[in-house]
Design a protein around this motif. Structure first.
Motif, PDB file in Angstrom:
ATOM      1  N   GLY A 170       0.789  -1.225   0.000  1.00 15.06           N
ATOM      2  CA  GLY A 170       0.000   0.000   0.000  1.00 15.06           C
ATOM      3  C   GLY A 170       0.822   1.275   0.000  1.00 15.06           C
ATOM      4  O   GLY A 170       0.259   2.360   0.127  1.00 15.06           O
ATOM      5  N   LEU A 171       2.139   1.157  -0.110  1.00 12.26           N
ATOM      6  CA  LEU A 171       2.974   2.358  -0.102  1.00 12.26           C
ATOM      7  C   LEU A 171       3.513   2.638  -1.500  1.00 12.26           C
ATOM      8  O   LEU A 171       3.767   1.712  -2.276  1.00 12.26           O
ATOM      9  CB  LEU A 171       4.163   2.178   0.854  1.00 12.26           C
ATOM     10  N   ASP A 172       3.711   3.913  -1.797  1.00  8.13           N
ATOM     11  CA  ASP A 172       4.334   4.249  -3.072  1.00  8.13           C
ATOM     12  C   ASP A 172       5.813   3.850  -3.004  1.00  8.13           C
ATOM     13  O   ASP A 172       6.347   3.622  -1.905  1.00  8.13           O
ATOM     14  CB  ASP A 172       4.157   5.742  -3.365  1.00  8.13           C
ATOM     15  N   PRO A 173       6.501   3.738  -4.147  1.00  6.34           N
ATOM     16  CA  PRO A 173       7.873   3.231  -4.129  1.00  6.34           C
ATOM     17  C   PRO A 173       8.816   4.039  -3.236  1.00  6.34           C
ATOM     18  O   PRO A 173       9.688   3.466  -2.569  1.00  6.34           O
ATOM     19  CB  PRO A 173       8.305   3.328  -5.593  1.00  6.34           C
ATOM     20  N   ILE A 174       8.615   5.353  -3.190  1.00  6.62           N
ATOM     21  CA  ILE A 174       9.536   6.179  -2.387  1.00  6.62           C
ATOM     22  C   ILE A 174       9.307   5.921  -0.894  1.00  6.62           C
ATOM     23  O   ILE A 174      10.255   5.717  -0.132  1.00  6.62           O
ATOM     24  CB  ILE A 174       9.357   7.675  -2.730  1.00  6.62           C
ATOM     25  N   SER A 175       8.032   5.892  -0.489  1.00  3.26           N
ATOM     26  CA  SER A 175       7.732   5.614   0.922  1.00  3.26           C
ATOM     27  C   SER A 175       8.197   4.218   1.307  1.00  3.26           C
ATOM     28  O   SER A 175       8.730   4.008   2.407  1.00  3.26           O
ATOM     29  CB  SER A 175       6.230   5.721   1.187  1.00  3.26           C
ATOM     30  N   ALA A 176       7.988   3.256   0.385  1.00  2.61           N
ATOM     31  CA  ALA A 176       8.408   1.879   0.673  1.00  2.61           C
ATOM     32  C   ALA A 176       9.923   1.823   0.841  1.00  2.61           C
ATOM     33  O   ALA A 176      10.437   1.173   1.758  1.00  2.61           O
ATOM     34  CB  ALA A 176       7.967   0.957  -0.458  1.00  2.61           C
ATOM     35  N   SER A 177      10.630   2.545  -0.019  1.00  2.36           N
ATOM     36  CA  SER A 177      12.089   2.534   0.045  1.00  2.36           C
ATOM     37  C   SER A 177      12.574   3.209   1.328  1.00  2.36           C
ATOM     38  O   SER A 177      13.531   2.765   1.966  1.00  2.36           O
ATOM     39  CB  SER A 177      12.603   3.237  -1.210  1.00  2.36           C
ATOM     40  N   ARG A 178      11.850   4.279   1.746  1.00  2.00           N
ATOM     41  CA  ARG A 178      12.219   4.962   2.996  1.00  2.00           C
ATOM     42  C   ARG A 178      12.033   4.012   4.186  1.00  2.00           C
ATOM     43  O   ARG A 178      12.869   3.968   5.095  1.00  2.00           O
ATOM     44  CB  ARG A 178      11.320   6.199   3.149  1.00  2.00           C
ATOM     45  N   LEU A 179      10.964   3.238   4.137  1.00  2.00           N
ATOM     46  CA  LEU A 179      10.721   2.283   5.227  1.00  2.00           C
ATOM     47  C   LEU A 179      11.789   1.190   5.223  1.00  2.00           C
ATOM     48  O   LEU A 179      12.267   0.759   6.283  1.00  2.00           O
ATOM     49  CB  LEU A 179       9.317   1.678   5.080  1.00  2.00           C
ATOM     50  N   ASP A 180      12.180   0.748   4.022  1.00  2.00           N
ATOM     51  CA  ASP A 180      13.264  -0.234   3.913  1.00  2.00           C
ATOM     52  C   ASP A 180      14.538   0.294   4.565  1.00  2.00           C
ATOM     53  O   ASP A 180      15.235  -0.429   5.298  1.00  2.00           O
ATOM     54  CB  ASP A 180      13.554  -0.553   2.433  1.00  2.00           C
ATOM     55  N   ASP A 181      14.854   1.560   4.266  1.00  2.00           N
ATOM     56  CA  ASP A 181      16.064   2.168   4.841  1.00  2.00           C
ATOM     57  C   ASP A 181      15.989   2.174   6.371  1.00  2.00           C
ATOM     58  O   ASP A 181      16.977   1.906   7.063  1.00  2.00           O
ATOM     59  CB  ASP A 181      16.235   3.607   4.337  1.00  2.00           C
ATOM     60  N   LEU A 182      14.788   2.478   6.848  1.00  3.80           N
ATOM     61  CA  LEU A 182      14.588   2.533   8.302  1.00  3.80           C
ATOM     62  C   LEU A 182      14.801   1.151   8.918  1.00  3.80           C
ATOM     63  O   LEU A 182      15.436   1.008   9.971  1.00  3.80           O
ATOM     64  CB  LEU A 182      13.165   3.036   8.564  1.00  3.80           C
ATOM     65  N   ILE A 183      14.284   0.135   8.245  1.00  2.00           N
ATOM     66  CA  ILE A 183      14.426  -1.245   8.752  1.00  2.00           C
ATOM     67  C   ILE A 183      15.911  -1.618   8.797  1.00  2.00           C
ATOM     68  O   ILE A 183      16.424  -2.154   9.781  1.00  2.00           O
ATOM     69  CB  ILE A 183      13.651  -2.224   7.841  1.00  2.00           C
ATOM     70  N   ARG A 184      16.611  -1.309   7.720  1.00  2.00           N
ATOM     71  CA  ARG A 184      18.043  -1.647   7.643  1.00  2.00           C
ATOM     72  C   ARG A 184      18.807  -0.892   8.741  1.00  2.00           C
ATOM     73  O   ARG A 184      19.678  -1.448   9.403  1.00  2.00           O
ATOM     74  CB  ARG A 184      18.532  -1.254   6.256  1.00  2.00           C
ATOM     75  N   THR A 198       7.221 -10.565   3.552  1.00  2.00           N
ATOM     76  CA  THR A 198       6.936  -9.769   2.359  1.00  2.00           C
ATOM     77  C   THR A 198       7.053 -10.614   1.098  1.00  2.00           C
ATOM     78  O   THR A 198       7.669 -11.692   1.121  1.00  2.00           O
ATOM     79  CB  THR A 198       7.895  -8.565   2.258  1.00  2.00           C
ATOM     80  N   HIS A 199       6.432 -10.119   0.016  1.00  2.00           N
ATOM     81  CA  HIS A 199       6.700 -10.727  -1.283  1.00  2.00           C
ATOM     82  C   HIS A 199       7.183  -9.652  -2.253  1.00  2.00           C
ATOM     83  O   HIS A 199       7.186  -9.835  -3.455  1.00  2.00           O
ATOM     84  CB  HIS A 199       5.485 -11.475  -1.827  1.00  2.00           C
ATOM     85  N   ASP A 200       7.596  -8.522  -1.672  1.00  2.00           N
ATOM     86  CA  ASP A 200       8.092  -7.417  -2.474  1.00  2.00           C
ATOM     87  C   ASP A 200       9.574  -7.676  -2.784  1.00  2.00           C
ATOM     88  O   ASP A 200      10.445  -7.556  -1.915  1.00  2.00           O
ATOM     89  CB  ASP A 200       7.904  -6.127  -1.669  1.00  2.00           C
ATOM     90  N   LEU A 201       9.838  -8.023  -4.043  1.00  2.00           N
ATOM     91  CA  LEU A 201      11.209  -8.417  -4.411  1.00  2.00           C
ATOM     92  C   LEU A 201      12.211  -7.291  -4.181  1.00  2.00           C
ATOM     93  O   LEU A 201      13.323  -7.532  -3.708  1.00  2.00           O
ATOM     94  CB  LEU A 201      11.246  -8.831  -5.884  1.00  2.00           C
ATOM     95  N   ALA A 202      11.798  -6.050  -4.502  1.00  2.00           N
ATOM     96  CA  ALA A 202      12.722  -4.933  -4.330  1.00  2.00           C
ATOM     97  C   ALA A 202      13.157  -4.838  -2.870  1.00  2.00           C
ATOM     98  O   ALA A 202      14.355  -4.677  -2.571  1.00  2.00           O
ATOM     99  CB  ALA A 202      12.058  -3.645  -4.788  1.00  2.00           C
ATOM    100  N   SER A 203      12.189  -4.974  -1.971  1.00  2.00           N
ATOM    101  CA  SER A 203      12.505  -4.913  -0.536  1.00  2.00           C
ATOM    102  C   SER A 203      13.392  -6.075  -0.125  1.00  2.00           C
ATOM    103  O   SER A 203      14.345  -5.911   0.643  1.00  2.00           O
ATOM    104  CB  SER A 203      11.223  -4.980   0.292  1.00  2.00           C
ATOM    105  N   ILE A 204      13.066  -7.263  -0.636  1.00  2.00           N
ATOM    106  CA  ILE A 204      13.823  -8.452  -0.235  1.00  2.00           C
ATOM    107  C   ILE A 204      15.310  -8.263  -0.557  1.00  2.00           C
ATOM    108  O   ILE A 204      16.177  -8.470   0.293  1.00  2.00           O
ATOM    109  CB  ILE A 204      13.257  -9.708  -0.943  1.00  2.00           C
ATOM    110  N   PHE A 205      15.589  -7.848  -1.787  1.00  2.00           N
ATOM    111  CA  PHE A 205      16.993  -7.705  -2.170  1.00  2.00           C
ATOM    112  C   PHE A 205      17.659  -6.518  -1.480  1.00  2.00           C
ATOM    113  O   PHE A 205      18.859  -6.483  -1.323  1.00  2.00           O
ATOM    114  CB  PHE A 205      17.115  -7.570  -3.697  1.00  2.00           C
ATOM    115  N   ARG A 206      16.870  -5.555  -1.060  1.00  2.00           N
ATOM    116  CA  ARG A 206      17.428  -4.358  -0.440  1.00  2.00           C
ATOM    117  C   ARG A 206      17.771  -4.576   1.031  1.00  2.00           C
ATOM    118  O   ARG A 206      18.776  -4.062   1.516  1.00  2.00           O
ATOM    119  CB  ARG A 206      16.387  -3.241  -0.566  1.00  2.00           C
TER     120      ARG A 206
END
Lengths: 251, 382
Positions: A170-184, A198-206
């Protein structure tokens, strides 16, 4: 040394329907561990078993060495204090402001006084980029902000293990990427163990250090390892198709 | 020999089947639109001379604009071919159509087998019995949880959620007054009408005040208010907690080790426990006023006569019995609404089902409890 999460011979079931069986894995302290699989493969159900929302019909789930299902109320409460969960939709309590959402676990489960709680709340909201939003109700902010506020609540008690259910949905790519950064950043800076469904491949590899693949056709886990390695040398065709977005259609 | 869909105008959809030995070529032409009716492929084929073709091909040089109707027609042909071991040759079709046909080709769903076969009718009966037992035992367990939570509140181990409590108090105070006023007034009027009509036949119209006072204070005030609040507040509790279940807000409490019963159920149940007696006292007064209005209008009683008659017929214990019932009903409504809310499934329709079942359960238990209290009151001559 105990692992933050240990799963042994877990069977997941809905009534008579066995969703997954023979799940055995451990999660190392400080790693970002992704649980991936197709829709309906039982990823979110597995998360429910891990955080004690469902009791396993067979097998065990240990969090920080203790079995949640077998614990008495006080032990369970003590152990739950050491984990945090970010739900798919945020699951913020709609009748409370963001600050009250973050403060409630502190009020209920810690001995902190009101001033200290206010300071912790301010810090946690600032860490997720929501400084100044404490007085807002969940209905007044966007989906991405809701997820970040929910993360602030999940981090309120400085848990050892944080669980995320489909954080980028439910997040746009930029928000999703920001959340990924926060998780990392949480894993790298605080040493928090992170478990992400998750099944979001971009997130998985990131974000993932290791990933577990739940194969619905085999009804068990069929791969565990570094996602890039799994993609380059897949142990089976399902994993290859999942990690390369191959629908199997010739058209 | 050939068959065609219809003797159509040149621009209408048409499919002409031409037989070449055991091969059929379908010549598609015209504009294919869903609004236009075209023959089914198999019927068209049945009217062709080649009863058992080995392959079916297509020619589309005269094909005009088309929509899903053409795809449906072709899918019928494809299904026929699959069922009858006939080659379905799509080389004559435009690439756009073959791509769509490939997408529409069904991929078998992955079916996960259940571990057990479907139960027999006897087993289903048994399972229904077990489900009823589970339901009863989980209701008992919930009652235990609420009692435990109350005990911990009284011993200072749980913080009272005053905000929720006051919301319930407000909602069931000024918020409920209009509907309670209306219903109580009408019930008082109905009792008085009934009494006036029947008692006047025996020249005992004066005793209508007995009937109104006795009926409102002991029975109807509490019962009607209970039913109103079960429909209004009990359903509200179930829907509110059910929505929280759907949005995982309840799970968020559980995984933090915070009891949803302490946070959500206790203040709601206690709010109703406090407000129901007050509402019933108010409903009693309004109902009596309604009855008095009818007595004055229909049988020419003065207010003094009505009140005098009423006071001589009813005692404080009658009023207290109604108030006692109200406290019981408040607990029942709060308990039923919250329990059904916490039991809600995970989809939006489950919230509606929970609200409905909270009302049904609440009203059923209220009437049952009313009967039990009346029976005990009769036993103890109250």
């Amino acid at each position: 040394m105990t692992h933050p999460v240990e799963v042994t011979d877990l069977t997941m079931q809905y009534g008579p329907l066995v969703v997954m069986r023979d799940l055995t894995f451990t999660i190392e302290r400080g790693e970002v561990f992704v649980i991936m699989g197709g829709s309906g493969s039982g990823k979110s159900t597995l998360l429910k078993y891990l955080v004690g929302l469902r009791d396993a019909p067979s097998g065990t789930v240990r969090i920080n060495g203790e079995e949640l299902a077998a614990s008495d109320r006080d032990a369970r409460r003590r152990n739950l204090r050491r984990i945090g969960v970010l739900y798919q939709g945020g699951a913020l309590w709609s009748g409370l402001t963001l600050a009250e959402n973050v403060a409630l676990p502190l009020e209920e489960l810690s001995e902190l006084d009101a001033d200290s709680i206010a300071e912790v709340v301010e810090l946690k909201l600032a860490l997720v980029g929501l400084r100044g939003y404490g007085g807002f109700y969940p209905s007044a902010i966007s989906g991405g902000m809701r997820k970040r506020a929910s993360l602030a609540r999940a981090m309120a008690l400085d848990p050892d293990v944080l669980f995320f259910d489909e954080p980028s949905s439910g997040l746009d790519p930029i928000s999703a990427s920001r959340l990924d950064d926060l998780i990392r950043a949480l894993a790298d800076s605080f040493g928090t163990t992170i478990v992400v469904v998750t099944h979001d491949l971009a997130s998985i590899f990131r974000i993932a250090d290791r990933a577990l693949f739940l194969d619905i056709s085999q009804r068990t886990m069929t791969a565990l390892g570094d996602p890039a390695t799994l993609r380059d040398t897949p142990p089976n065709d399902e994993v290859r198709r999942f990690l390369t977005r191959d629908s199997g259609s010739s058209t | 020999m050939h068959a065609r869909t219809a003797p159509a105008a040149p621009d209408r959809a048409a499919a002409d089947l031409h037989s070449h030995g055991d091969r059929i070529v379908a010549v598609l032409s015209g504009t294919w639109q869903l609004e236009e009716t075209t023959s089914r492929f198999d019927r068209l084929l049945a009217s062709s001379s080649s009863a058992s073709p080995r392959s079916i091909a297509f020619e589309t040089a005269a094909l005009g604009p088309w929509d899903s109707s053409l795809l449906i027609f072709l899918r019928q042909g494809q299904s026929y071919c699959e069922a009858n071991d006939v080659a379905f040759d799509t080389t004559g079709l435009p690439a756009r159509i073959t791509a769509l046909l490939a997408l529409a080709t069904p991929v078998p769903e992955r079916v996960l087998e259940t571990e057990a076969p479907a139960p027999s009718r006897v087993a289903q009966l048994g399972l229904a019995g077990l489900a009823a037992w589970d339901s009863a035992s989980s209701a008992l367990a919930f009652l235990g949880e609420v009692a435990d939570s109350l005990l911990r509140l009284l011993t200072g181990q749980v913080r009272m959620q005053w905000r929720t409590f006051w919301v319930v108090v407000q909602s069931n105070g000024s918020g409920a007054l209009p509907i309670v006023t209306l219903i109580a007034l009408l019930v008082g009027v109905i009792i008085a009408f009934l009494g006036a009509v029947v008692l006047q036949r025996f020249g005992a119209g004066y005793y209508v005040s007995y009937l109104v006072g006795y009926g409102m204070l002991r029975e109807m005030g509490a019962l009607m208010t209970g039913i109103i609040i079960a429909g209004r507040t009990g359903a509200g509790f179930a829907a509110e907690l059910g929505s929280m279940k759907v949005t995982e807000e309840l799970d968020a409490y559980s995984t933090l080790g915070i009891s949803p019963v302490d946070q959500l159920v206790l203040p709601r149940v206690l709010g109703l426990f406090v407000m129901m007696p007050l509402l019933v006292v108010y409903a009693d007064l309004v109902g009596i006023l309604g009855g008095m209005g009818v007595a004055i209008a229909l049988i020419d009683l003065t207010p003094t006569q009505f009140i005098g008659g009423l006071l001589s017929a009813v005692s404080l214990s009658d009023a207290l019995l109604g108030v006692f019932k109200a406290t019981i009903f408040g607990l029942i409504i709060g308990f039923a609404g919250c329990m059904q809310g916490l039991r809600t499934g995970s989809d939006a329709s489950a919230v509606g089902r929970s609200a409905t079942s909270a009302v049904v359960l609440g009203i059923t238990l209220i009437i049952l409890a009313n009967a039990i209290v009346d029976w005990l009151a009769a036993l103890w001559l109250i």
